[in-house]
Write a protein that holds these residues in place. Structure first.
Motif, mmCIF file in Angstrom:
data_model
loop_
_atom_site.group_PDB
_atom_site.id
_atom_site.type_symbol
_atom_site.label_atom_id
_atom_site.label_comp_id
_atom_site.label_asym_id
_atom_site.label_seq_id
_atom_site.Cartn_x
_atom_site.Cartn_y
_atom_site.Cartn_z
ATOM 1 N N LYS A 123 72.011 61.052 -28.968
ATOM 2 C CA LYS A 123 72.077 62.407 -29.505
ATOM 3 C C LYS A 123 72.085 62.286 -31.028
ATOM 4 C CE LYS A 123 72.452 64.534 -25.534
ATOM 5 N NZ LYS A 123 71.345 65.370 -25.019
ATOM 6 N N HIS A 124 70.893 62.241 -31.613
ATOM 7 C CA HIS A 124 70.790 61.953 -33.041
ATOM 8 C C HIS A 124 71.153 63.190 -33.850
ATOM 9 C CE1 HIS A 124 68.563 60.432 -36.752
ATOM 10 N NE2 HIS A 124 69.504 59.552 -36.507
ATOM 11 N N THR A 125 72.435 63.491 -33.850
ATOM 12 C CA THR A 125 72.979 64.632 -34.574
ATOM 13 C C THR A 125 74.419 64.320 -34.935
ATOM 14 O OG1 THR A 125 73.508 66.988 -34.416
ATOM 15 C CG2 THR A 125 73.635 65.717 -32.393
ATOM 16 N N SER A 126 74.942 65.046 -35.895
ATOM 17 C CA SER A 126 76.355 64.878 -36.270
ATOM 18 C C SER A 126 77.257 65.886 -35.575
ATOM 19 C CB SER A 126 76.512 64.991 -37.793
ATOM 20 O OG SER A 126 75.816 63.951 -38.443
ATOM 21 N N GLU A 127 76.656 66.794 -34.813
ATOM 22 C CA GLU A 127 77.425 67.804 -34.083
ATOM 23 C C GLU A 127 77.419 67.451 -32.600
ATOM 24 O OE1 GLU A 127 75.822 71.599 -35.003
ATOM 25 O OE2 GLU A 127 76.200 71.431 -37.172
ATOM 26 N N LYS A 176 80.216 50.214 -19.936
ATOM 27 C CA LYS A 176 80.810 50.584 -21.212
ATOM 28 C C LYS A 176 79.909 51.614 -21.884
ATOM 29 C CE LYS A 176 82.603 48.646 -25.552
ATOM 30 N NZ LYS A 176 82.862 47.404 -26.311
ATOM 31 N N PRO A 177 80.441 52.822 -22.229
ATOM 32 C CA PRO A 177 79.580 53.902 -22.713
ATOM 33 C C PRO A 177 79.510 54.003 -24.239
ATOM 34 C CG PRO A 177 81.712 54.791 -22.126
ATOM 35 C CD PRO A 177 81.797 53.310 -21.898
ATOM 36 N N PHE A 178 78.291 54.295 -24.723
ATOM 37 C CA PHE A 178 78.054 54.566 -26.135
ATOM 38 C C PHE A 178 77.298 55.885 -26.259
ATOM 39 C CE2 PHE A 178 78.620 50.032 -25.990
ATOM 40 C CZ PHE A 178 79.293 49.718 -27.161
ATOM 41 N N LEU A 179 77.698 56.662 -27.230
ATOM 42 C CA LEU A 179 76.989 57.889 -27.571
ATOM 43 C C LEU A 179 76.409 57.685 -28.972
ATOM 44 C CD1 LEU A 179 76.228 60.722 -26.664
ATOM 45 C CD2 LEU A 179 78.400 61.545 -27.589
ATOM 46 N N VAL A 180 75.082 57.614 -29.057
ATOM 47 C CA VAL A 180 74.409 57.293 -30.315
ATOM 48 C C VAL A 180 74.213 58.568 -31.116
ATOM 49 C CG1 VAL A 180 72.399 56.219 -31.368
ATOM 50 C CG2 VAL A 180 73.266 55.355 -29.179
ATOM 51 N N GLY A 229 64.252 63.891 -32.048
ATOM 52 C CA GLY A 229 65.170 63.307 -31.082
ATOM 53 C C GLY A 229 64.518 62.230 -30.237
ATOM 54 N N LEU A 230 63.248 62.433 -29.877
ATOM 55 C CA LEU A 230 62.527 61.432 -29.097
ATOM 56 C C LEU A 230 62.222 60.195 -29.940
ATOM 57 C CD1 LEU A 230 60.020 63.707 -27.117
ATOM 58 C CD2 LEU A 230 62.232 62.792 -26.365
ATOM 59 N N ILE A 231 61.946 60.401 -31.218
ATOM 60 C CA ILE A 231 61.729 59.263 -32.114
ATOM 61 C C ILE A 231 63.001 58.437 -32.228
ATOM 62 C CG2 ILE A 231 61.253 58.617 -34.508
ATOM 63 C CD1 ILE A 231 59.342 60.996 -34.655
ATOM 64 N N ALA A 232 64.138 59.109 -32.356
ATOM 65 C CA ALA A 232 65.413 58.397 -32.450
ATOM 66 C C ALA A 232 65.674 57.587 -31.183
ATOM 67 C CB ALA A 232 66.549 59.392 -32.696
ATOM 68 N N GLU A 233 65.420 58.174 -30.026
ATOM 69 C CA GLU A 233 65.630 57.443 -28.775
ATOM 70 C C GLU A 233 64.695 56.246 -28.677
ATOM 71 O OE1 GLU A 233 65.279 58.112 -23.951
ATOM 72 O OE2 GLU A 233 65.688 59.852 -25.229
ATOM 73 N N THR A 234 63.469 56.397 -29.171
ATOM 74 C CA THR A 234 62.509 55.292 -29.165
ATOM 75 C C THR A 234 62.985 54.149 -30.046
ATOM 76 O OG1 THR A 234 60.670 56.800 -28.722
ATOM 77 C CG2 THR A 234 60.119 54.660 -29.672
ATOM 78 N N VAL A 235 63.547 54.483 -31.210
ATOM 79 C CA VAL A 235 64.108 53.452 -32.095
ATOM 80 C C VAL A 235 65.236 52.706 -31.383
ATOM 81 C CG1 VAL A 235 65.381 53.060 -34.234
ATOM 82 C CG2 VAL A 235 63.445 54.639 -34.212
ATOM 83 N N ALA A 236 66.126 53.442 -30.722
ATOM 84 C CA ALA A 236 67.230 52.815 -29.995
ATOM 85 C C ALA A 236 66.717 51.934 -28.867
ATOM 86 C CB ALA A 236 68.172 53.886 -29.453
ATOM 87 N N PHE A 237 65.752 52.437 -28.106
ATOM 88 C CA PHE A 237 65.203 51.679 -26.985
ATOM 89 C C PHE A 237 64.558 50.378 -27.466
ATOM 90 C CE2 PHE A 237 61.611 50.455 -24.353
ATOM 91 C CZ PHE A 237 62.156 50.438 -23.078
#
Length: 429
Positions: free
Chosen positions: A374-378, A397-401, A335-343
């Motif tokens: 939230k790098h999940t499908s749930e 404007k909100p996005f949920l990744v 999850g932290l890796i995914a957030e780092t990619v987004a950042f």
């Protein structure tokens, strides 16, 4: 190209021919087929028109040398361009300019018939390089310089002392996902954050994104075996050649320990006191070394979003590693890796911050956009509601990744846009 016997004799001496490299011997730029154009090409062209000396900065293995050679290849008049690497001693900038203009072009420096471009690689190996560049830049309008160096902080420091007001910097980051796709001969259509249209080749893009998460953004490592070991070698080079030597670091083991802790916890708010305790070090040393790592582009800092600048400074920052391969190397959670990619992707658009109470991972204040990763499908409904309420309060404007969900949910009169991480990383704005 005007090549007299005298110019050939001079430039083929040992100290020059190593720096000229293949370009001098063949008269053309030869690059492997897998080399790709970088997304900063248009930005580079725009800066070059400013007439300033350009400094290309960034981490090792991000492709600075390759970018210079691509630039050389794209110039309209290749014969009036000089690429030279200063990774060997023995040649000064003055010698280089004089030999190229007078002996190769056959034109006195004071009477140049057109623009001449000097692309100087590894220029940090020269003492007082900026003073010599400044001399030619100030006195000869037809001479233009682009410089690079692995010791990026040294480039910035040297330029700041001698080239104040004459120097523009451009950062070359690790590969974006779009550049990674281009490396694999895929050119996805342009898209934006406002688009809800799924690309036709979405499945293929999704598979390639899994490869991007695994491979990271260091293009020079893609074709190497034992990439994890080579990545460790690159980190060691950055530590001991670009940080320890430049900043005169007294305790290199503390420096590497700080980086390991921050890489494992990339995207988390930093508790400097805990780091001090873990490494048996004092607060001043830890905060100073973190600044060194940031100045060397190994780390990026995200401050809390506040209207007051002083209020932001009093809060603990979130810190991200410059490439997600570092986080993976040190065992960070997915999850932290995914957030780092987004950042790191959103950093190409605007300098990100984060929100507190409740926390929103990434915000772009100028564009009034916010992103919760939230790098999940749930996706839980209370997560969507929390993001919606925060967006209403802040008027962002909100996005949920997500991992794979592309949708729009309306909650309390607010629309929350669910967007897959791979889709986000294709958006240019």
């Amino acid at each position: 190209m005007s090549k007299t016997n005298e110019s050939t004799r001079i430039t083929e001496t040992k100290k020059f021919k190593n720096g000229w490299g293949y370009w001098w011997r063949t008269g053309r730029v030869e690059l492997p087929d897998y080399i790709v154009e970088r997304d900063i090409r248009r930005h580079y062209t725009r800066l070059r028109k400013s007439g300033n000396v350009l400094g290309l900065v960034g981490l090792r293995r991000t492709g600075k040398t390759t970018f210079l050679k691509l630039t050389l290849k794209r110039l309209d008049d290749l014969e009036r361009a000089c690429y030279f690497s200063f990774d060997l001693e023995g040649v000064s900038i003055r010698q280089l300019v004089e030999v190229f203009c007078e002996r190769v072009l056959g034109e006195p420096i004071s009477e140049l018939e057109g623009e001449v471009h000097f692309l100087l690689d590894e220029v940090h190996n020269l003492e007082n390089w900026s003073r010599h560049v400044k001399h030619f830049h100030d006195h000869y309008d037809n001479i233009q310089f682009t410089v690079t160096g692995s010791s990026t902080a040294n480039i910035l420091k040297g330029a700041g002392e001698s080239l104040a007001g004459r120097f523009s910097t451009m950062r070359l980051r690790p590969f974006s996902f779009r550049e990674y796709l281009r490396y694999h001969d895929i050119e996805p259509a342009e898209t934006s954050l406002d688009s809800n249209e799924v690309p036709r080749n979405a499945r293929k893009l999704r598979v390639k994104f899994d490869g991007y998460l695994k491979d990271g953004g260091m293009p020079e490592l893609y074709r190497m075996e034992n990439r994890r070991e080579r990545l460790e070698e690159v980190i060691d080079l950055v530590f001991f050649r670009d940080v320890v030597e430049l900043f005169d670091v007294g305790r290199s083991e503390i420096l590497s320990g700080i980086f390991r802790i921050l890489a494992q916890n990339t995207g988390q708010r930093v508790n400097f006191a805990n780091i001090c305790d873990s490494l048996n070090s004092d607060f001043r040393t830890v905060t100073t070394y973190v600044n060194y790592l940031e100045d060397s582009f190994l780390l990026s800092r995200s401050m809390p979003y506040r209207k007051s600048e002083m209020s932001r400074r009093r809060k603990n920052p979130k810190i991200y590693v410059a490439d997600h391969s570092y986080a993976d190397l040190y065992g960070a959670e997915k999850g932290l890796i995914a957030e780092t990619v987004a950042f790191n992707h959103l950093s190409r658009i605007e300098k990100p911050q984060y929100m507190r109470d409740p926390e929103i991972d990434i915000v772009l204040p100028e564009k009034e956009l916010m992103f919760e990763v939230k790098h999940t499908s749930e996706i839980k409904e209370n997560t969507i509601s929390r993001v919606a309420e925060k967006a209403k309060d802040e008027r962002f404007k909100p996005f949920l990744v997500t991992e794979d969900v592309l949708d729009t949910r309306e909650v309390s009169d607010a629309e929350v846009h669910l967007i897959p991480l791979w889709f986000l990383c294709l958006a240019s704005s």
